[in-house]
Design an enzyme around this catalytic site. Structure first.
Site, PDB file in Angstrom:
ATOM      1  N   ILE A   1       0.835  -1.209   0.000  1.00 45.95           N
ATOM      2  CA  ILE A   1       0.000   0.000   0.000  1.00 45.95           C
ATOM      3  C   ILE A   1       0.873   1.264   0.000  1.00 45.95           C
ATOM      4  O   ILE A   1       0.493   2.291  -0.580  1.00 45.95           O
ATOM      5  CB  ILE A   1      -1.020  -0.005   1.175  1.00 45.95           C
ATOM      6  N   ALA A   2       2.054   1.167   0.601  1.00 43.96           N
ATOM      7  CA  ALA A   2       2.980   2.313   0.572  1.00 43.96           C
ATOM      8  C   ALA A   2       3.338   2.640  -0.882  1.00 43.96           C
ATOM      9  O   ALA A   2       3.400   3.817  -1.273  1.00 43.96           O
ATOM     10  CB  ALA A   2       4.235   1.996   1.381  1.00 43.96           C
TER      11      ALA A   2
ATOM     12  N   SER B   1      12.086   2.893   6.673  1.00 43.36           N
ATOM     13  CA  SER B   1      11.910   1.455   6.568  1.00 43.36           C
ATOM     14  C   SER B   1      12.764   0.803   7.640  1.00 43.36           C
ATOM     15  O   SER B   1      13.671   1.440   8.187  1.00 43.36           O
ATOM     16  CB  SER B   1      12.354   1.009   5.169  1.00 43.36           C
TER      17      SER B   1
ATOM     18  N   TYR C   1      12.245   3.654  11.499  1.00 45.45           N
ATOM     19  CA  TYR C   1      11.076   4.527  11.648  1.00 45.45           C
ATOM     20  C   TYR C   1      11.405   5.682  12.608  1.00 45.45           C
ATOM     21  O   TYR C   1      10.908   6.796  12.455  1.00 45.45           O
ATOM     22  CB  TYR C   1       9.875   3.733  12.177  1.00 45.45           C
TER      23      TYR C   1
ATOM     24  N   LYS D   1      -6.002   2.005   7.424  1.00 47.56           N
ATOM     25  CA  LYS D   1      -7.068   1.229   8.033  1.00 47.56           C
ATOM     26  C   LYS D   1      -6.637  -0.232   8.109  1.00 47.56           C
ATOM     27  O   LYS D   1      -5.819  -0.636   7.270  1.00 47.56           O
ATOM     28  CB  LYS D   1      -8.390   1.370   7.266  1.00 47.56           C
TER      29      LYS D   1
HETATM   30  N1  LIG Z   1      -6.081   1.561   1.803  1.00 51.00           N
HETATM   31  C1  LIG Z   1      -5.964   0.469   1.091  1.00 51.00           C
HETATM   32  O1  LIG Z   1      -6.456   0.369  -0.033  1.00 51.00           O
HETATM   33  C2  LIG Z   1      -5.173  -0.656   1.646  1.00 51.00           C
HETATM   34  C3  LIG Z   1      -4.866  -1.693   0.820  1.00 51.00           C
HETATM   35  C4  LIG Z   1      -4.064  -2.695   1.319  1.00 51.00           C
HETATM   36  C5  LIG Z   1      -3.646  -2.622   2.642  1.00 51.00           C
HETATM   37  N2  LIG Z   1      -3.991  -1.603   3.433  1.00 51.00           N
HETATM   38  C6  LIG Z   1      -3.520  -1.547   4.842  1.00 51.00           C
HETATM   39  O2  LIG Z   1      -2.147  -1.160   4.806  1.00 51.00           O
HETATM   40  C7  LIG Z   1      -1.419  -1.857   5.796  1.00 51.00           C
HETATM   41  C8  LIG Z   1      -0.239  -2.546   5.137  1.00 51.00           C
HETATM   42  O3  LIG Z   1      -0.707  -3.475   4.173  1.00 51.00           O
HETATM   43  P1  LIG Z   1       0.210  -3.955   2.949  1.00 51.00           P
HETATM   44  O4  LIG Z   1      -0.640  -4.779   2.082  1.00 51.00           O
HETATM   45  O5  LIG Z   1       0.934  -2.795   2.379  1.00 51.00           O
HETATM   46  O6  LIG Z   1       1.230  -4.909   3.763  1.00 51.00           O
HETATM   47  P2  LIG Z   1       2.733  -5.306   3.362  1.00 51.00           P
HETATM   48  O7  LIG Z   1       2.924  -5.261   1.896  1.00 51.00           O
HETATM   49  O8  LIG Z   1       3.010  -6.576   4.086  1.00 51.00           O
HETATM   50  O9  LIG Z   1       3.612  -4.119   3.992  1.00 51.00           O
HETATM   51  C9  LIG Z   1       3.660  -3.885   5.362  1.00 51.00           C
HETATM   52  C10 LIG Z   1       4.916  -3.080   5.686  1.00 51.00           C
HETATM   53  O10 LIG Z   1       5.000  -2.969   7.112  1.00 51.00           O
HETATM   54  C11 LIG Z   1       6.363  -2.878   7.489  1.00 51.00           C
HETATM   55  N3  LIG Z   1       6.661  -3.808   8.582  1.00 51.00           N
HETATM   56  C12 LIG Z   1       7.104  -3.459   9.808  1.00 51.00           C
HETATM   57  N4  LIG Z   1       7.318  -4.527  10.568  1.00 51.00           N
HETATM   58  C13 LIG Z   1       7.030  -5.599   9.816  1.00 51.00           C
HETATM   59  C14 LIG Z   1       7.083  -7.000  10.049  1.00 51.00           C
HETATM   60  N5  LIG Z   1       7.445  -7.493  11.238  1.00 51.00           N
HETATM   61  N6  LIG Z   1       6.732  -7.831   9.053  1.00 51.00           N
HETATM   62  C15 LIG Z   1       6.340  -7.349   7.861  1.00 51.00           C
HETATM   63  N7  LIG Z   1       6.266  -6.015   7.578  1.00 51.00           N
HETATM   64  C16 LIG Z   1       6.616  -5.156   8.554  1.00 51.00           C
HETATM   65  C17 LIG Z   1       7.207  -3.226   6.292  1.00 51.00           C
HETATM   66  O11 LIG Z   1       7.845  -2.062   5.827  1.00 51.00           O
HETATM   67  P3  LIG Z   1       9.455  -1.938   5.881  1.00 51.00           P
HETATM   68  O12 LIG Z   1       9.986  -3.265   5.453  1.00 51.00           O
HETATM   69  O13 LIG Z   1       9.732  -0.856   4.930  1.00 51.00           O
HETATM   70  O14 LIG Z   1       9.837  -1.594   7.291  1.00 51.00           O
HETATM   71  C18 LIG Z   1       6.210  -3.741   5.259  1.00 51.00           C
HETATM   72  O15 LIG Z   1       6.588  -3.454   3.971  1.00 51.00           O
HETATM   73  C19 LIG Z   1      -2.401  -2.794   6.494  1.00 51.00           C
HETATM   74  O16 LIG Z   1      -2.829  -2.199   7.687  1.00 51.00           O
HETATM   75  C20 LIG Z   1      -3.565  -2.887   5.518  1.00 51.00           C
HETATM   76  O17 LIG Z   1      -4.822  -3.085   6.158  1.00 51.00           O
HETATM   77  C21 LIG Z   1      -4.728  -0.629   2.951  1.00 51.00           C
END
Ligand SMILES: NC(=O)c1ccc[n+]([C@@H]2O[C@H](COP(=O)([O-])OP(=O)(O)OC[C@H]3O[C@@H](n4cnc5c(N)ncnc54)[C@H](OP(=O)(O)O)[C@@H]3O)[C@@H](O)[C@H]2O)c1
Length: 324
Positions: free
Chosen positions: A14-15, A35, A57, A96
């Site tokens: 999502i980032a 990150s 962070y 969210k």
């Molecule tokens: N608004 C929307 O449309 C939408 C869509 C999807 C998800 N989301 C929300 O966004 C959030 C993230 O979802 P995502 O799909 O982007 O997840 P993701 O791809 O797994 O990314 C999560 C990020 O969290 C960080 N992180 C910190 N500690 C971690 C750990 N122990 N294990 C794994 N990652 C860790 C990592 O960033 P670093 O490696 O850079 O530290 C990782 O890249 C969730 O809360 C989700 O509900 C929103």
């Protein structure tokens, strides 16, 4: 108008989408990313031409050039990461679900209010023009009083127990992942409900993979909501009132079309293109420019109300996260 200098906390899926959408937002500058690792911070910064890359962070929140931080980490981390940013005086747009539960939500809200720092849940669907239009039509009385709302969000995702949406250790749940969108739409259009009934399909990891929720309001109006991470649903929002109906065409949370009907007869269709996450970023910028510490569109009291509803649903389905 002052440009808001943004930082992004986390470099996941999502980032990436948010950073891509920033190019369409007004008065924003994406200047920093944080990150857990230098390599991921650098890769993300190179991809989006972000000048400040931080290998933690903590270093991101110490960046004195940053005004606002988008928290894009896992559900179980939103509370700690948001509070980290708020304590450093940074405005926060937090993904969210805002947190895992009401207890965490209260701690985040309390910190923001004590520090008088802006905080908002990134409920981006509230800011896309189609949903804004539907709300305007409702407020203008175009369909009379709402009698019924039907909305859903279901997709067929991975069965992997370690997938984010299935894993209780990172706050997995169909409700917290996608059910929150129809629930938030119901709150946006109808306010607080009076009664609620629901059922859920609990998967092998012990969290809901699909659910159906019916809310009833003091007016008698009903909201019929469903979500799934193991099944595709129709993806429409249909608002039915005493004088007409509004369809937010599929997929309603990122819709580009709204149609008004009178007893099923099409009256008018609005074409409403959008720039995904840019609208919520613009809204944060507008709030900061106006000196607000909360959004009038996604207020913290509504975020808390949504979380209380999700807590009640999870309790009724027998779901508890580790540590709860
Ligand atoms: N608004 C929307 O449309 C939408 C869509 C999807 C998800 N989301 C929300 O966004 C959030 C993230 O979802 P995502 O799909 O982007 O997840 P993701 O791809 O797994 O990314 C999560 C990020 O969290 C960080 N992180 C910190 N500690 C971690 C750990 N122990 N294990 C794994 N990652 C860790 C990592 O960033 P670093 O490696 O850079 O530290 C990782 O890249 C969730 O809360 C989700 O509900 C929103």
């Amino acid at each position: 108008m002052k440009r808001i200098r943004w930082g992004i906390l986390g470099t996941g899926k999502i980032a990436h989408k948010f950073a891509t959408a920033m190019a369409q937002a007004k008065n924003v500058e994406l200047i920093a990313v944080g990150s857990r690792q230098e390599s991921t911070a650098k890769a993300f910064a190179d991809e989006f031409k972000i000048p400040h890359r931080h290998a933690s962070y903590e270093a991101l929140v110490r960046d004195t050039d940053v005004d606002a931080i988008y928290v894009a980490s896992l559900n179980t981390q939103h509370k700690d990461h948001t509070i980290l940013c708020l304590n450093a005086g940074k405005a926060v747009l937090c993904e969210k679900p805002f947190a895992l539960n009401t207890r965490e939500t209260e701690a985040m809200i309390q910190t923001a209010r004590e520090k008088k720092v802006f905080l908002m849940e990134a409920m981006w669907s509230r800011f896309i023009p189609a949903v804004v239009k539907a709300k305007e039509l409702v407020l203008a009385g175009k369909i009379g009083e709402i009698r019924m709302l039907a909305a859903d969000f279901g997709f067929r995702g991975s069965d992997d127990p370690k997938n984010r949406v299935n894993d209780p250790a990172v706050g997995g749940s169909s409700m917290l992942d996608v059910g929150i969108y129809p629930l938030s739409l119901a709150q946006f259009l109808l306010g607080d409900h009076a009664l609620m009934t629901s059922t859920a399909d609990i998967g092998p990891t012990g969290v809901d993979r699909a659910n159906a929720v019916v809310l009833q309001y003091n007016s008698g109006a009903l909201a019929v909501l469903s979500s799934a991470v193991n099944a595709v649903t129709i993806h429409e929002a249909f608002i039915s009132g005493t004088k007409g109906e509004i369809r937010i065409h599929a997929p309603w949370w990122r819709s580009e079309r709204v149609t008004v009907y009178d007893n099923g007869k099409e009256i008018e269709t609005f074409s409403m293109p959008h720039n995904t996450y840019a609208h919520e970023a613009d809204h944060v910028g507008d709030c900061l420019a106006a000196g607000l510490t909360e959004s009038p569109v996604m207020p913290l009291d509504e975020t808390r109300a949504l979380m209380k509803t999700m807590d009640a649903l999870r309790a009724s389905w027998g779901i508890r996260y580790p540590g709860e």
